[in-house]
Design an enzyme around this catalytic site. Structure first.
Site, short mmCIF file in Angstrom:
data_model
loop_
_atom_site.label_atom_id
_atom_site.label_comp_id
_atom_site.label_asym_id
_atom_site.label_seq_id
_atom_site.Cartn_x
_atom_site.Cartn_y
_atom_site.Cartn_z
N ASN A 52 -9.65 14.74 -2.61
CA ASN A 52 -8.64 13.97 -3.67
C ASN A 52 -7.65 14.57 -4.33
O ASN A 52 -6.62 14.09 -4.07
CB ASN A 52 -9.73 13.38 -4.91
N ARG A 410 -1.13 3.45 3.61
CA ARG A 410 -0.95 4.73 3.49
C ARG A 410 -2.13 5.52 4.32
O ARG A 410 -3.05 5.56 3.93
CB ARG A 410 -0.96 5.30 2.10
N HIS A 440 -2.25 -6.46 0.56
CA HIS A 440 -3.49 -5.86 0.51
C HIS A 440 -4.83 -6.73 0.48
O HIS A 440 -5.84 -6.33 0.08
CB HIS A 440 -3.36 -4.97 -1.06
#
Length: 740
Positions: A52, A410, A440
């Site tokens: 992360n 991404r 999306h």
């Protein structure tokens, strides 16, 4: 004389997005030290924290860095901090989290040693161990190393994003000071395991290379050395000038991916006690400020921790070190989703149910003579996607297959480019959506022609069409043959193909024009009810929220007396419990075995309840800059199920942490005398295929454990044992049963 206003300013309800993101990663990291979490899983959570942080620097810090270069003083939309101010606030917080990670890693190493897995300390090798590792280095690693010299005749090399390097300061009599750099190739096995008697020893390959790398530069004297890793900006955007209509958008994205590899460095990670001369040398070469250089004792690349956990799991015989096996439930024999959905709406829940019935439904549709077309939005797909292969099979069967492939997902860009080519080669119609809006949405439309009339089968989901993540993320998939929903879905696909935004819809939510506005209207209804003294409630479950308009509406609802419960896993830019602003707002985050990914928005209760699922969060990017799709679920049985999910998660005392008025989070504990409630594991006892087909047989009550068995049980085993006896009654009270 100027009058002085002594009135205290109201406390802000806003939290900076980047700092909130770091708070989320702190909650992930906390699970690396949580004693009720099995040791192997704690290693994974430490790895997830590191992964992360990589993405945070590549995307968020990278974007802020770009803004500082523009010098336009652009501020974030909730706390109005400039990019430079945000970076200044981020860097000390990252250092604090990294120090915690290092501390937890040392605890994990100690705990592993107690389980028979000892980390190799190359500074304390015995003579036999020294001989073994030196021989391994010379035979297995040395032939593959590619050392480079940096001096007046040899330029500084390009350093790849997220790769680890060994660097040494060298001194020779004739040439003076130079530097040697050795890439730690990704071809190497990251974690090396050997047996030392009854103990299994593991070593990280970069530490082994660093121990013997001085022998590579035999003609020079190594005066100082260390390991380091560079993180580069990965925030690429499609320049409007590149959107030439005569250029294939796939080629544009391919070129951008090449550019991404060479973007500016935004972080440097070093071994502990890295020599300052080397740090300064690398900082100057890569133009990285001192406050974005971090030293750490945990692995520089957290991927090694994933490898470590995987190897221990693969050893077998250590089941107590990992979560108990919980696989997605398979559909019973005779269950046919393609047929079942024509009788009633269906809700599937991943990872509790397998995605296979959905894939089989696509295959059935592709072979059905009545089906004329299949349309689907594709955002993130598995590398060996059965779903895409089902679309290809349908096209080969003569069906019209239309795929909206978002090439700008991404870090999945290349995978999507490859699949888009295969879809086109199979005869599918492929388009890439909008210039200014990412698509999306998770939307599938199957159109049939029966007796001269068109019939629709529509699927609307909260998660990607990805078999791999369907076993790791909690997501919902709503499937219906309601004609009005199919007509709205058809309009959405047509608008996307024509580069038009959808502005009209009744049952569906479609961002950016019919998403936020609909949900704000639902909040206004609850506010009006509260103002009339009637029961009112709002429950919002999603991944993130930072949209200031929605936050202001939540505050307005709170002030009107509406209880607002929010289940927000990640970024949360609204502060709960602020006097006079959000006193009736209660926020919790669930971080556990599965990644909470579903979005559910519920307004009111009982017969007046209106509930939605959607692909979009409450981030401004979702509400205003993406094409998101959701749906109001009117089927009473499914609406009851969705509300049951929310109610159970609001009672969770295993995975939940609750926000305090100062913005910090505290772990939710079960009340005294009450068993812990693990909402994620409880879902396995409720979601199942075929409940519409036959009544469930009553389950036999589990036999109570003996006192001796309870005393010897491990903490995690006791936790799950405590859940099981209560699960049937808990689920019955919360959910009831769906009916045909």
């Amino acid at each position: 004389m100027e009058e002085i206003n002594l009135e205290k300013k109201p406390e802000s309800i806003f939290i900076n997005r980047e700092l909130s993101w770091l708070d989320f990663d702190s909650r992930v990291l906390a699970l690396a030290k949580e004693k009720t979490v099995p040791l192997g899983e704690r290693i994974k959570f430490a790895a997830i924290f590191g992964s992360n942080m990589d993405e945070f620097f590549m995307v968020r810090v990278g974007s802020l860095y770009d803004q500082t270069l523009l010098k336009n003083n652009k501020t974030d939309n909730v706390t109005h901090m400039t990019a430079a101010e945000q970076i200044a606030a981020i860097t000390p917080r990252v250092a604090e989290l990294q120090a915690k990670c290092d501390k937890y890693f040392q605890h994990l190493v100690t705990a592993l040693a107690a389980e028979g897995y000892r980390k190799v300390d190359f500074a304390k090798l015995s003579k036999p161990q020294e001989h073994f590792w030196k021989t391994y280095f010379q035979r297995e690693l040395f032939p593959l190393l590619s050392p480079q010299i940096v001096d007046s005749r040899h330029p500084f090399p390009f350093l790849n994003n997220k790769d680890i390097y060994y660097i040494a300061q060298l001194h020779t009599k004739n040439e003076g000071v130079s530097y040697g750099i050795v890439p730690v190739s990704s071809q190497f096995e990251r974690v090396l395991f050997v047996k030392d008697g009854e103990t299994a020893c593991f070593a990280f390959v970069e530490e082994l290379i660093a121990h013997y790398a001085a022998t590579i530069f035999s003609a020079s004297t190594v005066t100082k050395q260390c390991l380091f890793r560079v993180t580069r900006n990965a925030d690429i955007t499609v320049d409007e000038g590149m959107m030439d209509h005569d250029v294939d958008f796939r080629d544009v994205m391919s070129e951008l991916l090449k550019k991404r590899r060479k973007l500016a460095a935004v972080r440097l990670q070093f071994w502990p006690d890295a020599p300052q001369e080397i740090v300064k040398f690398l900082r100057d070469k890569l133009v990285v400020p001192a406050d974005r250089c971090y030293t750490q004792t945990s692995p520089l690349d957290s991927g090694a921790l994933f490898k470590l956990a995987g190897r221990i799991s693969g050893d077998g015989g250590h089941t107590e070190l990992f979560y108990p096996t919980a696989r997605p439930m398979q559909a019973p024999a005779g269950y046919d989703l393609y047929t079942e959905v024509r009788k009633h709406d269906v809700l599937l829940a991943y990872p509790y149910q397998s995605i296979r019935p959905f894939i089989k439904m696509l295959l059935r549709a592709g072979a059905d003579p009545d089906v004329v077309s299949i349309k689907m939005t594709l955002y993130r797909m598995a590398s060996d996607s059965q779903i895409v292969n089902a679309l290809i099979a349908a096209a080969e069967n003569g069906k019209e297959v239309v795929a909206m492939v978002e090439l700008r997902a991404r870090f999945d860009e290349q995978n999507n480019i490859d699949w888009s080519k295969q879809l086109e080669d199979a005869g599918c119609t492929v388009f890439y959506g909008f210039d200014d809006y990412k698509v999306h949405s998770k939307l599938t439309l199957i159109t049939s022609r029966v007796n001269g009339q068109y019939k629709y089968l529509t699927q609307i989901g909260t998660g990607n069409y990805n078999e791999k993540t369907s076993e790791l993320y909690t997501d919902l998939s709503f499937i219906t043959t309601r004609q009005e929903i199919g007509e709205e879905a058809s309009a959405v696909f047509n608008n996307m193909a024509l580069q038009r935004l959808t502005s009209e819809a009744d049952t569906m939510l479609v961002a950016p024009l019919r998403f936020k506005s609909v949900l704000l209207e639902e909040m206004d209804r609850q506010i009006a009810l509260a103002m009339q003294g009637k029961p009112a409630s709002i429950i919002l479950k999603n991944n993130s929220i930072n949209d200031p308009q929605i936050i202001d509406k939540i505050s307005e609802a709170s002030c009107a007396g509406v209880r607002v419960d929010m289940i927000v896993r990640g970024i949360c830019c609204v502060r709960a419990g602020v006097p006079g602003r959000t006193e009736n707002v209660h926020i919790r985050s669930l971080v556990g075995r599965y990644l909470e990914h579903s979005r559910i928005y519920c307004f009111g209760s009982g017969e007046n309840m209106r509930i939605y699922i959607a692909s979009g969060d409450f981030l401004t990017r979702n509400t205003e800059r993406r094409v998101e799709v959701g749906v109001r679920v009117d089927d009473p049985a499914i609406a009851k199920k969705l509300r049951g999910i929310l109610d159970l998660q609001l009672r969770d005392t295993v995975n939940a942490r609750e926000m305090q008025p100062d913005g910090t989070y505290t772990k939710v504990r079960p009340a005294e005398g009450q068993p812990p409630v693990d909402s994620q594991m409880a879902m396995f006892g409720y979601f199942q295929y075929g409940f519409e087909m036959a009544p469930e047989k009553p389950k036999a009550k589990p036999k109570p454990k003996t006192a001796a068995a309870k005393a010897t049980a491990k903490p995690v085993a006791r936790q799950h044992a405590a859940l099981r006896p209560k699960r049937a009654s808990l689920l019955q009270n919360l959910f009831g049963r769906g009916k045909k």
